[in-house]
Motif scaffolding. Structure first.
Motif, PDB file in Angstrom:
ATOM      1  N   PHE A   1      35.633  85.861 -46.735  1.00 29.93           N
ATOM      2  CA  PHE A   1      35.604  86.795 -47.849  1.00 29.93           C
ATOM      3  C   PHE A   1      35.233  88.198 -47.403  1.00 29.93           C
ATOM      4  N   ILE A   2      35.807  89.180 -48.099  1.00 25.14           N
ATOM      5  CA  ILE A   2      35.460  90.581 -47.900  1.00 25.14           C
ATOM      6  C   ILE A   2      34.203  90.854 -48.706  1.00 25.14           C
ATOM      7  N   PRO A   3      33.114  91.296 -48.085  1.00 23.45           N
ATOM      8  CA  PRO A   3      31.863  91.504 -48.821  1.00 23.45           C
ATOM      9  C   PRO A   3      31.904  92.780 -49.660  1.00 23.45           C
ATOM     10  N   VAL A   4      30.944  92.881 -50.569  1.00 25.73           N
ATOM     11  CA  VAL A   4      30.758  94.100 -51.352  1.00 25.73           C
ATOM     12  C   VAL A   4      29.459  94.758 -50.909  1.00 25.73           C
ATOM     13  N   ASP A   5      29.341  96.068 -51.213  1.00 19.83           N
ATOM     14  CA  ASP A   5      28.108  96.771 -50.886  1.00 19.83           C
ATOM     15  C   ASP A   5      27.113  96.636 -52.037  1.00 19.83           C
ATOM     16  N   ASP A   6      26.005  97.336 -51.968  1.00 20.33           N
ATOM     17  CA  ASP A   6      24.946  97.196 -52.967  1.00 20.33           C
ATOM     18  C   ASP A   6      25.375  97.669 -54.357  1.00 20.33           C
ATOM     19  N   ASP A   7      26.415  98.505 -54.416  1.00 22.25           N
ATOM     20  CA  ASP A   7      26.933  98.965 -55.698  1.00 22.25           C
ATOM     21  C   ASP A   7      28.068  98.086 -56.210  1.00 22.25           C
ATOM     22  N   GLY A   8      28.474  97.084 -55.406  1.00 24.25           N
ATOM     23  CA  GLY A   8      29.546  96.192 -55.813  1.00 24.25           C
ATOM     24  C   GLY A   8      30.920  96.589 -55.327  1.00 24.25           C
ATOM     25  N   ALA A   9      31.040  97.690 -54.599  1.00 22.45           N
ATOM     26  CA  ALA A   9      32.344  98.126 -54.103  1.00 22.45           C
ATOM     27  C   ALA A   9      32.737  97.321 -52.869  1.00 22.45           C
ATOM     28  N   LEU A  10      34.038  97.063 -52.723  1.00 20.59           N
ATOM     29  CA  LEU A  10      34.512  96.352 -51.548  1.00 20.59           C
ATOM     30  C   LEU A  10      34.237  97.173 -50.290  1.00 20.59           C
ATOM     31  N   ARG A  11      33.809  96.503 -49.260  1.00 14.37           N
ATOM     32  CA  ARG A  11      33.600  97.155 -47.960  1.00 14.37           C
ATOM     33  C   ARG A  11      34.935  97.127 -47.212  1.00 14.37           C
ATOM     34  N   LEU A  12      35.695  98.187 -47.368  1.00 17.39           N
ATOM     35  CA  LEU A  12      37.057  98.221 -46.835  1.00 17.39           C
ATOM     36  C   LEU A  12      37.088  98.164 -45.319  1.00 17.39           C
ATOM     37  N   GLU A  13      36.033  98.672 -44.660  1.00 18.17           N
ATOM     38  CA  GLU A  13      35.993  98.560 -43.204  1.00 18.17           C
ATOM     39  C   GLU A  13      35.916  97.099 -42.769  1.00 18.17           C
ATOM     40  N   GLU A  14      35.267  96.269 -43.600  1.00 23.56           N
ATOM     41  CA  GLU A  14      35.226  94.839 -43.321  1.00 23.56           C
ATOM     42  C   GLU A  14      36.569  94.189 -43.596  1.00 23.56           C
ATOM     43  N   ALA A  15      37.284  94.676 -44.596  1.00 25.61           N
ATOM     44  CA  ALA A  15      38.629  94.159 -44.859  1.00 25.61           C
ATOM     45  C   ALA A  15      39.527  94.384 -43.646  1.00 25.61           C
ATOM     46  N   GLU A  16      39.452  95.566 -43.056  1.00 29.38           N
ATOM     47  CA  GLU A  16      40.257  95.858 -41.866  1.00 29.38           C
ATOM     48  C   GLU A  16      39.895  94.930 -40.714  1.00 29.38           C
ATOM     49  N   ARG A  17      38.624  94.583 -40.602  1.00 31.02           N
ATOM     50  CA  ARG A  17      38.191  93.696 -39.519  1.00 31.02           C
ATOM     51  C   ARG A  17      38.605  92.248 -39.768  1.00 31.02           C
ATOM     52  N   LEU A  18      38.527  91.825 -41.034  1.00 27.70           N
ATOM     53  CA  LEU A  18      38.742  90.415 -41.359  1.00 27.70           C
ATOM     54  C   LEU A  18      40.215  90.036 -41.457  1.00 27.70           C
TER      55      LEU A  18
ATOM     56  N   THR B   1      43.475  89.555 -40.029  1.00 29.00           N
ATOM     57  CA  THR B   1      43.982  89.416 -38.659  1.00 29.00           C
ATOM     58  C   THR B   1      45.257  88.580 -38.673  1.00 29.00           C
ATOM     59  N   GLY B   2      45.750  88.302 -37.494  1.00 26.48           N
ATOM     60  CA  GLY B   2      46.935  87.456 -37.378  1.00 26.48           C
ATOM     61  C   GLY B   2      46.706  86.037 -37.849  1.00 26.48           C
ATOM     62  N   ARG B   3      45.448  85.629 -38.018  1.00 24.71           N
ATOM     63  CA  ARG B   3      45.152  84.291 -38.532  1.00 24.71           C
ATOM     64  C   ARG B   3      45.207  84.233 -40.062  1.00 24.71           C
ATOM     65  N   THR B   4      45.168  85.392 -40.702  1.00 25.07           N
ATOM     66  CA  THR B   4      45.131  85.441 -42.166  1.00 25.07           C
ATOM     67  C   THR B   4      46.494  85.057 -42.731  1.00 25.07           C
ATOM     68  N   ARG B   5      46.525  84.019 -43.543  1.00 26.07           N
ATOM     69  CA  ARG B   5      47.778  83.576 -44.166  1.00 26.07           C
ATOM     70  C   ARG B   5      47.885  84.027 -45.616  1.00 26.07           C
ATOM     71  N   ILE B   6      46.734  84.121 -46.300  1.00 22.60           N
ATOM     72  CA  ILE B   6      46.712  84.505 -47.712  1.00 22.60           C
ATOM     73  C   ILE B   6      45.559  85.476 -47.924  1.00 22.60           C
ATOM     74  N   LEU B   7      45.840  86.559 -48.638  1.00 15.70           N
ATOM     75  CA  LEU B   7      44.788  87.449 -49.144  1.00 15.70           C
ATOM     76  C   LEU B   7      44.877  87.395 -50.662  1.00 15.70           C
ATOM     77  N   ALA B   8      43.817  86.901 -51.324  1.00 19.61           N
ATOM     78  CA  ALA B   8      43.776  86.779 -52.788  1.00 19.61           C
ATOM     79  C   ALA B   8      42.623  87.625 -53.304  1.00 19.61           C
ATOM     80  N   PHE B   9      42.919  88.552 -54.209  1.00 16.11           N
ATOM     81  CA  PHE B   9      41.850  89.420 -54.712  1.00 16.11           C
ATOM     82  C   PHE B   9      42.181  89.921 -56.109  1.00 16.11           C
TER      83      PHE B   9
END
Length: 431
Positions: A158-175, A177-185
């Motif tokens: 999962f892509i984490p959120v910060d203390d205000d609840g916003a998605l941490r997009l830098e973590e999305a870029e890291r997570l 990868t070529g192993r990711t088959r589905i992104l559901a959000f």
């Protein structure tokens, strides 16, 4: 839109004229279920009075009329979200649509079932594959993927959120990868009111070769929505959140994907040929519509879509933005009240979840209900998000096109009295 027009719009909604606890109903729970205009109620009644018959089956005139109404409804709703007729599958609700996808992926993972087994293999998951969601998801867009991973051996991240609840997009870029088959959000969080960057996330997923599933339950009713322009592969939404009846929702999917996806439910009306040993399936959308469908509900949902279109989705969005900003700014100014999601002045939809320090959300809801104000209380089917933000429950007020600024102000006035009513006067008191 302004209060004058909204008061006229309210005349189309009979339920809003009633009283609760001896006070005029202030309905601020449309994020859970919206109310129905007369045109929607009349459309469903008219279908039963004039066209009630099985669709895609009978050759008699009544069955033809029912089928025409059913498919015209599909075309209307599909066009509303920028899709083609054959890219919209009727479901019972958005939850059913997400489960349809998860189980269809399971079927592909087991055997490559369906009319085109080789094409179905693109949906197969195995150990080493990853499914990615976010920490702000509604349970309906989390648990089906948990179960899919359990069945296939894939890994859920999962892509984490910060203390205000916003998605941490830098973590999305890291997570992603070529192993990711589905992104559901989710497009819009049902707790935070935040509007996520769909195009940015979709581009990241597609660059990695992943499929994108969008939960549009809180965006289809409130924002102009073009699923083609957003470039998502699948999306779901529910009728009862967008002026329609309960028991009807939709799954959008790109045509070539739906036609390659193995079916989930099987039975009548979704087949071409059946022998005692095998069956062949129709193309989408019928291949996912086994059995008797929610026909009258589809007709009524099309009437709801027409009502929204005639009112103007851009205008509705601007009005709800105004209400949302008024709501958040007012709540944020109350001592001892914590508002989740974007701060005043930042983009959000017309909903706000808040915590009244020292008072349980259920008590807050009862206090407001005694004053005729209907809100949602609890974890809003988003326990992981509440846990991340250090809460177990919140109170959520969610506005729609039939709410006035005066109703928001009455909620704010009541919210300012809650802590005093319960004898909580010290900032930071424990819950």
């Amino acid at each position: 839109m302004d209060d004058v027009e909204v008061r006229r719009i309210r005349n189309d909604f009979p339920i809003l004229s009633q009283q609760v606890s001896g006070k005029p109903l202030i309905y601020l729970d449309s994020g859970a279920t919206s109310q129905n205009p007369l045109s929607v109620l009349e459309a469903e009644q008219e279908f039963y009075e004039q066209r009630n018959a099985a669709v895609h089956r009978g050759a008699h005139q009544l069955a033809v009329a029912a089928t025409d109404a059913f498919e015209h409804a599909r075309a209307t709703v599909a066009g509303f979200v920028g899709a083609k007729d054959n890219e919209l599958v009727w479901t019972a609700n958005a939850t059913a649509g997400l489960n349809l996808l998860a189980y269809s992926f399971s079927n592909a993972s087991r055997s490559g079932a369906g009319n085109q087994p080789s094409q179905a293999q693109r949906f197969a998951l195995a150990p080493g594959d990853e499914v990615l969601v976010t920490e702000m998801e509604h349970h309906a867009n989390l648990i089906p993927w948990q179960e899919l991973c359990r069945r296939t051996g894939a890994t859920l991240k999962f892509i984490p959120v910060d203390d205000d609840g916003a998605l941490r997009l830098e973590e999305a870029e890291r997570l992603i990868t070529g192993r990711t088959r589905i992104l559901a959000f989710t497009h819009v969080s049902n707790v935070l009111g935040v509007i996520n960057p769909v195009r940015e996330l979709t581009a990241l997923a597609h660059n990695a070769g992943a499929l994108v599933v969008l939960d549009a339950c809180q965006s289809a009713p409130h924002l102009p929505l073009d699923l083609k322009a957003l470039d998502v592969d699948f999306a779901v939404f529910s009728g009862h959140k967008m002026l329609g009846p309960t028991g009807i929702g939709a799954l959008y999917g790109r045509a070539e994907l739906l036609d390659a996806l193995p079916p989930f439910l099987t039975g009548g009306s979704m087949i071409t040929t059946v022998t005692m040993s095998e069956a062949r399936y129709l193309p989408a959308p019928q291949r996912f519509e086994a059995g008797t469908q929610p026909i009258s509900q589809a007709v009524a949902l099309a009437a709801a879509v027409n009502y929204l279109r005639e009112t103007g989705m851009d205008r509705i969005h601007r009005w709800e933005t105004e209400l949302g900003q008024r709501l958040v700014a007012g709540l944020d100014a109350i001592d001892g009240v914590r508002v989740l999601g974007p701060k005043p002045g930042r983009e959000r939809t017309g909903l706000a979840a808040f915590d009244v320090q020292g008072v349980h959300a259920h008590d807050v809801g009862q206090f407001l209900d005694d004053r005729g104000i209907a809100v949602r209380v609890g974890h809003h089917c988003a326990q992981p998000l509440h846990r991340r933000l250090g809460l177990t429950a919140t109170t959520r007020a969610s506005a729609y096109l039939y709410n006035t600024t005066d109703e928001v102000d009455q909620l704010l006035d009541a919210a300012g009295r809650i802590r005093g009513y319960f004898g909580v006067t010290t900032r930071g008191a424990g819950v």
